[in-house]
Design a protein around this motif. Structure first.
Motif, PDB file in Angstrom:
ATOM      1  N   ARG A 230       0.800  -0.930  -0.010  1.00 35.30           N
ATOM      2  CA  ARG A 230       0.105   0.114  -0.139  1.00 35.30           C
ATOM      3  C   ARG A 230       0.864   1.549   0.262  1.00 35.30           C
ATOM      4  NH1 ARG A 230      -5.548  -1.640   3.894  1.00 35.30           N
ATOM      5  NH2 ARG A 230      -5.679  -3.562   2.577  1.00 35.30           N
ATOM      6  N   GLU A 232       0.198   4.038   0.948  1.00 34.17           N
ATOM      7  CA  GLU A 232      -0.152   5.025   1.708  1.00 34.17           C
ATOM      8  C   GLU A 232       1.182   5.576   1.870  1.00 34.17           C
ATOM      9  OE1 GLU A 232      -3.088   3.170   4.152  1.00 34.17           O
ATOM     10  OE2 GLU A 232      -1.578   1.510   4.928  1.00 34.17           O
ATOM     11  N   HIS A 239       1.646   1.050  10.140  1.00 29.52           N
ATOM     12  CA  HIS A 239       1.263   1.247   8.841  1.00 29.52           C
ATOM     13  C   HIS A 239       3.023   0.791   8.062  1.00 29.52           C
ATOM     14  CE1 HIS A 239      -2.702   3.294   9.557  1.00 29.52           C
ATOM     15  NE2 HIS A 239      -2.882   2.963   8.457  1.00 29.52           N
ATOM     16  N   LEU A 240       2.508   0.229   6.913  1.00 24.82           N
ATOM     17  CA  LEU A 240       4.358  -0.398   6.242  1.00 24.82           C
ATOM     18  C   LEU A 240       3.393  -0.723   4.871  1.00 24.82           C
ATOM     19  CD1 LEU A 240       5.457  -3.242   8.363  1.00 24.82           C
ATOM     20  CD2 LEU A 240       6.477  -0.834   7.588  1.00 24.82           C
ATOM     21  N   PHE A 243       3.202  -4.930   3.826  1.00 24.99           N
ATOM     22  CA  PHE A 243       3.565  -5.830   4.937  1.00 24.99           C
ATOM     23  C   PHE A 243       2.787  -7.110   4.883  1.00 24.99           C
ATOM     24  CE2 PHE A 243      -1.404  -4.896   4.685  1.00 24.99           C
ATOM     25  CZ  PHE A 243      -1.655  -4.437   4.687  1.00 24.99           C
ATOM     26  N   MET A 245      -0.177  -9.809   5.339  1.00 25.61           N
ATOM     27  CA  MET A 245      -1.711  -9.924   5.569  1.00 25.61           C
ATOM     28  C   MET A 245      -2.055 -11.706   5.717  1.00 25.61           C
ATOM     29  SD  MET A 245      -4.855  -6.919   5.078  1.00 25.61           S
ATOM     30  CE  MET A 245      -4.667  -7.552   3.437  1.00 25.61           C
ATOM     31  N   GLU A 385      -7.608  -0.668  15.142  1.00 24.71           N
ATOM     32  CA  GLU A 385      -8.288  -1.857  14.266  1.00 24.71           C
ATOM     33  C   GLU A 385      -6.651  -3.366  14.077  1.00 24.71           C
ATOM     34  OE1 GLU A 385      -9.348  -0.825  10.575  1.00 24.71           O
ATOM     35  OE2 GLU A 385      -9.282  -2.620   9.674  1.00 24.71           O
ATOM     36  N   ILE A 386      -7.386  -4.426  14.220  1.00 24.16           N
ATOM     37  CA  ILE A 386      -6.416  -5.408  13.799  1.00 24.16           C
ATOM     38  C   ILE A 386      -6.932  -6.534  12.481  1.00 24.16           C
ATOM     39  CG2 ILE A 386      -7.197  -6.893  15.723  1.00 24.16           C
ATOM     40  CD1 ILE A 386      -4.007  -7.611  15.881  1.00 24.16           C
ATOM     41  N   ILE A 387      -8.140  -6.842  13.160  1.00 22.85           N
ATOM     42  CA  ILE A 387      -8.435  -7.376  11.413  1.00 22.85           C
ATOM     43  C   ILE A 387      -9.565  -6.314  10.931  1.00 22.85           C
ATOM     44  CG2 ILE A 387     -10.570  -8.966  11.497  1.00 22.85           C
ATOM     45  CD1 ILE A 387      -8.909 -10.606  13.528  1.00 22.85           C
ATOM     46  N   GLY A 388      -9.331  -6.352   9.722  1.00 19.07           N
ATOM     47  CA  GLY A 388     -10.888  -5.692   9.115  1.00 19.07           C
ATOM     48  C   GLY A 388     -11.950  -6.886   8.435  1.00 19.07           C
ATOM     49  N   GLY A 431      -9.412  -9.633   7.018  1.00 20.71           N
ATOM     50  CA  GLY A 431      -7.954  -9.874   6.790  1.00 20.71           C
ATOM     51  C   GLY A 431      -6.997  -8.882   7.879  1.00 20.71           C
ATOM     52  N   GLY A 433      -3.539  -8.631   9.192  1.00 23.56           N
ATOM     53  CA  GLY A 433      -2.309  -7.289   9.069  1.00 23.56           C
ATOM     54  C   GLY A 433      -1.538  -8.102  10.593  1.00 23.56           C
ATOM     55  N   ARG A 436       0.344  -6.108  13.001  1.00 17.26           N
ATOM     56  CA  ARG A 436       0.336  -5.747  13.491  1.00 17.26           C
ATOM     57  C   ARG A 436      -0.142  -6.623  14.996  1.00 17.26           C
ATOM     58  NH1 ARG A 436      -4.429  -1.408  11.654  1.00 17.26           N
ATOM     59  NH2 ARG A 436      -2.511   0.317  10.205  1.00 17.26           N
ATOM     60  N   ILE A 447       5.639  -0.660  14.310  1.00 20.54           N
ATOM     61  CA  ILE A 447       5.841  -1.348  13.390  1.00 20.54           C
ATOM     62  C   ILE A 447       6.675  -1.828  12.699  1.00 20.54           C
ATOM     63  CG2 ILE A 447       4.597   0.076  11.813  1.00 20.54           C
ATOM     64  CD1 ILE A 447       2.320  -2.616  10.706  1.00 20.54           C
TER      65      ILE A 447
HETATM   66  P1  ATP Z   1      -6.241   1.695   9.163  1.00 23.67           P
HETATM   67  O1  ATP Z   1      -7.714   1.828   8.657  1.00 23.67           O
HETATM   68  O2  ATP Z   1      -5.333   0.741   9.971  1.00 23.67           O
HETATM   69  O3  ATP Z   1      -5.073   1.860   8.218  1.00 23.67           O
HETATM   70  P2  ATP Z   1      -7.048  -0.250   6.697  1.00 23.67           P
HETATM   71  O4  ATP Z   1      -8.846   0.567   7.099  1.00 23.67           O
HETATM   72  O5  ATP Z   1      -6.751   0.801   5.447  1.00 23.67           O
HETATM   73  O6  ATP Z   1      -6.977   0.191   8.433  1.00 23.67           O
HETATM   74  P3  ATP Z   1      -7.905  -2.858   5.942  1.00 23.67           P
HETATM   75  O7  ATP Z   1      -7.778  -2.541   4.493  1.00 23.67           O
HETATM   76  O8  ATP Z   1      -9.596  -3.740   6.374  1.00 23.67           O
HETATM   77  O9  ATP Z   1      -7.289  -1.809   6.744  1.00 23.67           O
HETATM   78  O10 ATP Z   1      -7.084  -4.377   5.743  1.00 23.67           O
HETATM   79  C1  ATP Z   1      -7.032  -5.586   6.902  1.00 23.67           C
HETATM   80  C2  ATP Z   1      -5.628  -5.447   7.465  1.00 23.67           C
HETATM   81  O11 ATP Z   1      -4.516  -5.161   7.397  1.00 23.67           O
HETATM   82  C3  ATP Z   1      -6.309  -4.300   8.515  1.00 23.67           C
HETATM   83  O12 ATP Z   1      -7.240  -4.501  10.095  1.00 23.67           O
HETATM   84  C4  ATP Z   1      -4.940  -4.105   9.275  1.00 23.67           C
HETATM   85  O13 ATP Z   1      -4.374  -5.484  10.220  1.00 23.67           O
HETATM   86  C5  ATP Z   1      -3.720  -4.631   8.663  1.00 23.67           C
HETATM   87  N1  ATP Z   1      -3.111  -3.162   7.602  1.00 23.67           N
HETATM   88  C6  ATP Z   1      -3.746  -2.136   6.877  1.00 23.67           C
HETATM   89  N2  ATP Z   1      -3.178  -1.708   6.499  1.00 23.67           N
HETATM   90  C7  ATP Z   1      -1.574  -1.681   7.266  1.00 23.67           C
HETATM   91  C8  ATP Z   1      -0.473  -0.848   6.523  1.00 23.67           C
HETATM   92  N3  ATP Z   1      -0.254  -0.208   5.699  1.00 23.67           N
HETATM   93  N4  ATP Z   1       0.459  -2.427   7.361  1.00 23.67           N
HETATM   94  C9  ATP Z   1       0.442  -2.556   7.726  1.00 23.67           C
HETATM   95  N5  ATP Z   1      -0.776  -3.398   7.930  1.00 23.67           N
HETATM   96  C10 ATP Z   1      -1.855  -3.169   7.627  1.00 23.67           C
END
Ligand code: ATP
Ligand code: MN
Length: 462
Positions: A230, A232, A239-240, A243, A245, A385-388, A431, A433, A436, A447
């Protein structure tokens, strides 16, 4: 003679046997008659003590042995009189594989800051802290496969290069072999991706979920476990850019089944760490986070609190807390909000469900209220957030209407939509992370300190 790993030697404690050990010097001390070398080979936290009788091996020959040097020691395992160790090696012969000049070797005895160690990430696995973190990382990866294998989930390898631009387009890394100094253009002036390697624009994947769903709708239960990318540009401690998943996806699972699986999964992993990584966890507890083991036990032994997003918002609004980002129904929760719910209000992990559809992805199952979707986020202390995850929209009409509503391209999603045309089924997934999870299990707060070689904006060393 077979080389033994230090962890095996210390655990077997087979005294009065001849052994060979190989490892890196942590410290050397001693006096006129005897030298003590603490050797570590990465197999466990503990060092093995090598005792050198200077009558047998000259002090001169030990001179190049300094912190960081790599040795082979042939000797005899004997019971130790020293405090805190059962056995030690009486050296008969020492071979120096590699020296480490004390003038230049950065890892001298004294404790280093995590920031400094990040700059020398190629050496930090030689420290106690990163040895522990990386051993725990391995144990968690193993436990993940074990958990799913035991439950009949198949490991599905989803692609890392993808042409579907359906999730957060702004966050993707492009993959191209076009000459950036001479990019071919179409007649209308756009980049001509038809000349690119794949004949169209491609990216590194941000999630294996869509392909994972194809697996669930054929093999029933699958999981992916792989790298995710990502772009981002947010420099946060959570955030990495690269990462790992874990994404299980299961047919015939509704949101409740999904929540149950996720809770059982997290508890299984944490319990696995408590049972199998004791020494490393105790070290992390002592060095970095005095409440770590207590917190891990708490999560294993208590139910997660399940509640609606709407209730969560009401609690946050009634809290009287000053948040940096104000809360309103419809807003995406920030880490500060998530942590308030978990750490201050409920004091346990929270599963928040039924989020407004505007802030969640197009594929989530729409609720009857027309406003919310069957999403679930699991929020953890310290992490947020650890899981979505979610139950997925299984209805072709509703899904394609949502795709159209969001102005997404039905063309590039044709294969995904097709699953709802032929043999569609209720299904769900989530998912996790990996890093996380590791932050939670190791107590590390950044992280960057739970992955061997972190990738973040402006950082791609090693
Ligand atoms: P956040 O709001 O923390 O950025 P997200 O809503 O973008 O998370 P999801 O798209 O649901 O997250 O991704 C599923 C999981 O992947 C998240 O619950 C988190 O554990 C992990 N995750 C998401 N973005 C990152 C990232 N940039 N680096 C590490 N882990 C991540
Ligand atoms: Mn994100």
């Amino acid at each position: 003679m077979k080389t033994q790993r230090i962890v095996e030697i210390l655990n077997s404690a087979a005294v009065d046997t001849d052994i060979v050990v190989k490892g890196w010097v942590r410290t050397k001390r001693g006096n006129k008659n005897v030298a003590f070398i603490a050797l570590n080979d990465g197999s466990c936290m503990r060092n093995i003590q090598v005792v050198v009788d200077l009558q047998k091996i000259s002090e001169e020959s030990l001179k190049p042995i300094t912190t960081g040097a790599c040795l082979r020691v042939d000797g005899r395992l004997v019971s130790s009189l020293g405090a805190g160790q059962g056995v030690e090696v009486q050296a008969e012969k020492i071979e120096i594989y590699g020296t480490a000049d004390p003038e230049t070797y950065p890892l001298q005895k004294k404790g280093h800051s995590l920031e400094f160690l990040r700059e020398i990430a190629y050496l930090r696995p030689r420290t106690n802290t990163f040895g522990a973190v990386l051993r725990i990382r391995h144990a968690m990866a193993y436990a993940i496969h074990k958990f799913f294998h035991e439950r009949g989930f198949y490991y599905l390898h989803t692609p890392l290069i993808t042409a579907s631009d359906c999730e957060g387009a702004g966050e993707m890394f492009q993959v191209t072999t076009l000459d950036l100094n001479n990019v071919p253009k179409t007649e209308t002036g756009e980049i001509d991706f038809s000349q690119d390697f794949f004949g169209k624009a491609c990216n590194l994947t941000v999630s294996g979920q869509l392909e994972g769903e194809l697996g669930a709708l054929s093999m029933g239960q699958i999981y992916t476990f792989g790298p995710t990318f990502r772009a981002e540009n947010s420099n946060t401690p959570r955030h990495l850019a690269e990462f790992w998943m874990i994404e299980p996806e299961a047919a015939f699972y509704e949101l409740d089944d999904n929540m149950e699986l996720a809770e059982e999964f997290l508890k299984y992993l944490i319990n696995y760490a408590l049972e199998n990584c004791r020494e490393d966890l105790e070290f992390m507890n002592k060095m970095w986070d005095n409440e770590l083991i207590e917190r891990l036990n708490f999560v294993v032994n208590n139910d997660f609190k399940r509640l609606d997003y709407t209730e969560g918002i009401e609690i946050l609004k009634a809290s009287g807390q000053k948040f940096e980002f104000p809360v309103e129904w419809g807003c995406d929760l920030q880490s500060e909000h998530e942590r308030y719910l978990v750490e201050k209000h409920f004091k346990c992990p929270v599963i928040l469900i039924n989020y407004p559809k505007e802030i969640k992805a197009f594929y989530m199952k729409q609720n009857e209220d027309g406003k919310t979707v069957r999403a679930m986020d699991i929020l953890f202390p310290k992490i947020g957030e650890i899981i979505g995850g979610s139950e997925r929209e299984a209805d072709y009409g509703k899904l394609s209407a949502r795709v159209a509503e969001l102005g997404m391209s039905e063309q590039s999603l044709w294969w995904y939509l097709d699953t709802r045309r032929w043999g569609s089924a209720p299904h769900s997934g989530f998912g996790l992370g990996f890093e996380r999870l590791l932050m939670f299990v190791t107590g590390m707060t950044n992280i960057r300190d739970v992955i061997p070689f972190p990738r973040t904006p402006l950082h791609a060393e090693f």
